[in-house]
Scaffold this motif. Structure first.
Motif, mmCIF file in Angstrom:
data_model
loop_
_atom_site.group_PDB
_atom_site.id
_atom_site.type_symbol
_atom_site.label_atom_id
_atom_site.label_comp_id
_atom_site.label_asym_id
_atom_site.label_seq_id
_atom_site.Cartn_x
_atom_site.Cartn_y
_atom_site.Cartn_z
ATOM 1 N N MET A 3 0.725 -1.304 -0.312
ATOM 2 C CA MET A 3 -0.035 0.066 -0.428
ATOM 3 C C MET A 3 1.244 1.149 0.124
ATOM 4 N N SER A 5 1.340 5.003 1.560
ATOM 5 C CA SER A 5 0.991 5.610 1.817
ATOM 6 C C SER A 5 1.745 6.758 2.615
ATOM 7 N N LYS A 8 3.599 4.014 7.362
ATOM 8 C CA LYS A 8 3.189 3.077 7.606
ATOM 9 C C LYS A 8 1.633 2.948 8.662
ATOM 10 N N PRO A 9 0.713 2.821 7.820
ATOM 11 C CA PRO A 9 -0.491 2.716 8.959
ATOM 12 C C PRO A 9 -0.252 1.432 10.145
ATOM 13 N N VAL A 24 -7.718 0.784 10.516
ATOM 14 C CA VAL A 24 -5.992 0.505 10.263
ATOM 15 C C VAL A 24 -6.453 2.394 10.113
ATOM 16 N N ASP A 26 -4.071 5.628 9.583
ATOM 17 C CA ASP A 26 -2.809 5.907 8.685
ATOM 18 C C ASP A 26 -1.953 7.071 9.472
ATOM 19 N N PHE A 36 -10.037 1.980 6.868
ATOM 20 C CA PHE A 36 -9.922 0.929 6.941
ATOM 21 C C PHE A 36 -10.760 0.739 8.079
ATOM 22 N N LEU A 72 -5.510 -8.921 6.976
ATOM 23 C CA LEU A 72 -6.261 -7.284 6.449
ATOM 24 C C LEU A 72 -4.734 -6.815 7.162
ATOM 25 N N ALA A 73 -5.385 -6.883 8.042
ATOM 26 C CA ALA A 73 -3.770 -5.878 8.320
ATOM 27 C C ALA A 73 -2.384 -5.928 7.780
ATOM 28 N N MET A 76 -1.951 -5.373 4.316
ATOM 29 C CA MET A 76 -2.247 -3.761 4.330
ATOM 30 C C MET A 76 -0.124 -2.729 5.061
ATOM 31 N N GLU A 77 0.554 -3.826 5.436
ATOM 32 C CA GLU A 77 1.724 -4.272 5.777
ATOM 33 C C GLU A 77 2.209 -2.868 6.609
ATOM 34 N N CYS A 78 0.590 -2.729 7.637
ATOM 35 C CA CYS A 78 0.917 -2.809 8.589
ATOM 36 C C CYS A 78 1.818 -2.265 9.998
#
Length: 495
Positions: A3, A5, A8-9, A24, A26, A36, A72-73, A76-78
């Motif tokens: 993703m 951003s 990183k989220p 999630v 920002d 999200f 999902l997290a 999203m590369e949280c």
């Protein structure tokens, strides 16, 4: 594909008594802006009052939901994933086993929050959006209700009561009188409750957000935004008592209320009504920030925690959408001589307007004023009451020479406090327009000019040696600004 951003989220999974939610955000910004947000209703706490165990029908649903959210997290590369479990898991005899199984299956760590930890997160969530909050925070979930004192930017004493909407309905058998007695008994056990008297009560949690939506509809409030919606205690009691007695059929007629919330709304309203009666606050303030945002805020570096959430959000908007984002600070200083007696709250709104006063440059010229007004009125600002939201939007409308004919503009005007308030809004908007017209929005040119009153005249001084500032295009803006300030004359002085 990763993703994209600015930061990183970061993610929070909240395993609640009624629902499980992934949000999630920002990351590494002062304001928790959701990228999200998804909820799964699993009702883990349903029937727990009788069985002492998690709802057997909800457990497999919860495992599936948490598994999806973790996946999902990670996709999203949280940068960080916090998983928090609250009242149902905390109190159920099989809660620990449920958590251990999830941790093994998903290779994650799950924190089971104590009642005081849950209360602290709720208080921090409110402070994240309203740094000067002072009074009591009330956070309602499915399994519990937390009350916590806030003030001076910190959480104080707290109490956890087994009065979440699921537990209260179960314990009372859905009977209003029985529920009222349970609530009153629990509230009587809190010795410090009177500290909230005459201060604000901040209500957060999904069920009370739905109550806020009903209050807005009942009061015909002109701004349909839940966060920082506020009403005085007497009016709040009147409306909430009405809501607590409404039939499901009546509740269904209110737009924006989830059908899954309908059954719990009368109990949620009754609980809030009884808390108001016990605490006797000056005002009821609804906050869309709660436990999850408190977790986000708790993890922020101290330097970010200390920032003003509104001004931080406006700076970020200027950086991402403005032509020359650094120009806002310069305009703020330049027009300050026009407002020598302003208070801190007025200065804050003026500063916010200066920061975002040019971010709508790429809207169609025919709709720039109306789009700027509507977007400002409805943006997810935090730390901004509804009156200040109206003021800020009207400043932007004036800056782009919008008219007042639209009914939404009339609604915003009705929220101002008299002619003096309106004159100030107009003056700030006209000063913004003059600054951008004079310089084309380019930084550093404005520093070569000076603007200020001299007796009954408004004087704009421009340097003789800078051709960029020799223009007649700002004359009308200067004239409008002079009228808004009550100056009889206006003059451009070349020095």
């Amino acid at each position: 594909m990763p993703m994209r951003s600015r930061h990183k989220p970061v993610a929070v999974i909240d395993i609640g008594s009624n629902s499980i939610r992934l949000v999630v955000y920002d990351g590494n910004a002062r304001t928790p802006l959701p990228m999200f947000n998804e909820k799964a209703v699993c009702a883990l706490g349903q029937g727990m009052g009788a069985s002492g165990r998690l709802n057997p029908d909800g457990v497999p649903m919860a495992r599936q939901a948490v598994g999806r959210f973790v996946r999902l997290a990670r996709a999203m590369e949280c940068d960080r994933l916090d998983i928090l479990a609250t009242a149902a898991v905390r109190d159920a005899v099989d809660g620990q086993d449920f958590v251990r199984q999830l941790e093994r299956e998903l290779d994650v760590a799950i924190a089971i929050l104590s009642g005081s930890e849950e209360a602290e997160r709720a208080a921090l969530g409110v402070l994240c959006g309203i740094p000067d909050a002072a009074g009591l925070v009330a956070d309602l979930g499915g399994g519990s209700c937390e009350l916590v004192e806030v003030g001076a930017g910190r959480a104080g004493d707290s109490a956890t009561m087994p009065l979440g909407v699921l537990r209260l309905a179960e314990a009372s058998g859905g009977n209003r009188e029985a529920a009222a007695k349970l609530i009153e008994r629990r509230l009587a056990e809190i010795p410090w409750l009177d500290r909230g008297r005459g201060r604000a009560l901040y209500a957060c949690g999904g069920a009370w957000r739905a109550v806020a939506r009903l209050c807005i509809a009942q009061a015909n409030h002109p701004i349909r935004i839940l966060d920082n919606y506020s009403l005085d205690c007497a009016e709040a009691e009147r409306i909430i008592d009405l809501i607590s007695r409404m039939s499901r059929k009546s509740l269904e007629k209110v737009p924006g209320i989830s059908k899954k919330r309908l059954a719990s709304l009368p109990m949620a309203a009754l609980l809030l009504e009884r808390i108001l009666q016990a605490v006797r606050p000056s005002r009821l303030v609804f906050s869309v920030y709660g436990m999850r945002e408190g977790q986000f805020f708790k993890r922020l570096p101290p330097r970010l925690q200390a920032e003003d959430p509104l001004l931080s959000a406006c700076r970020q908007m200027a950086r991402s959408a403005g032509r020359f984002p650094e120009h806002g600070h310069e305009i703020m200083d330049w027009m300050s001589p026009l407002f020598p007696d302003e208070g801190a709250a007025e200065r804050r709104i003026r500063f916010a307007a200066c920061l975002i006063g040019d971010i709508f440059w790429n809207e169609h010229p025919d709709y720039r004023a109306s789009q700027g007004f509507l977007r400002t009125l409805r943006l997810p600002f935090v730390g901004l009451g509804h009156q200040d939201r109206a003021r800020l939007a009207l400043i932007i409308l004036t800056r782009y020479q919008g008219d007042d004919s639209h009914h939404v503009v009339q609604d915003a005007l009705a929220m101002l406090q008299g002619d003096g308030d309106l004159r100030r809004v107009r003056a700030v908007g006209h000063a913004l327009r003059l600054a951008h017209t004079l310089t084309g929005g380019v930084p550093d040119l404005l520093r070569r000019t000076a603007l200020g009153p001299a007796g009954d005249a408004l004087i704009l001084q421009v340097p003789a040696d800078d051709l960029a500032l020799h223009t007649d295009v700002g004359n009308r803006s200067l004239a409008r600004l002079a009228r808004a300030l009550g100056c009889e004359q206006h003059t451009v002085r070349v020095v």
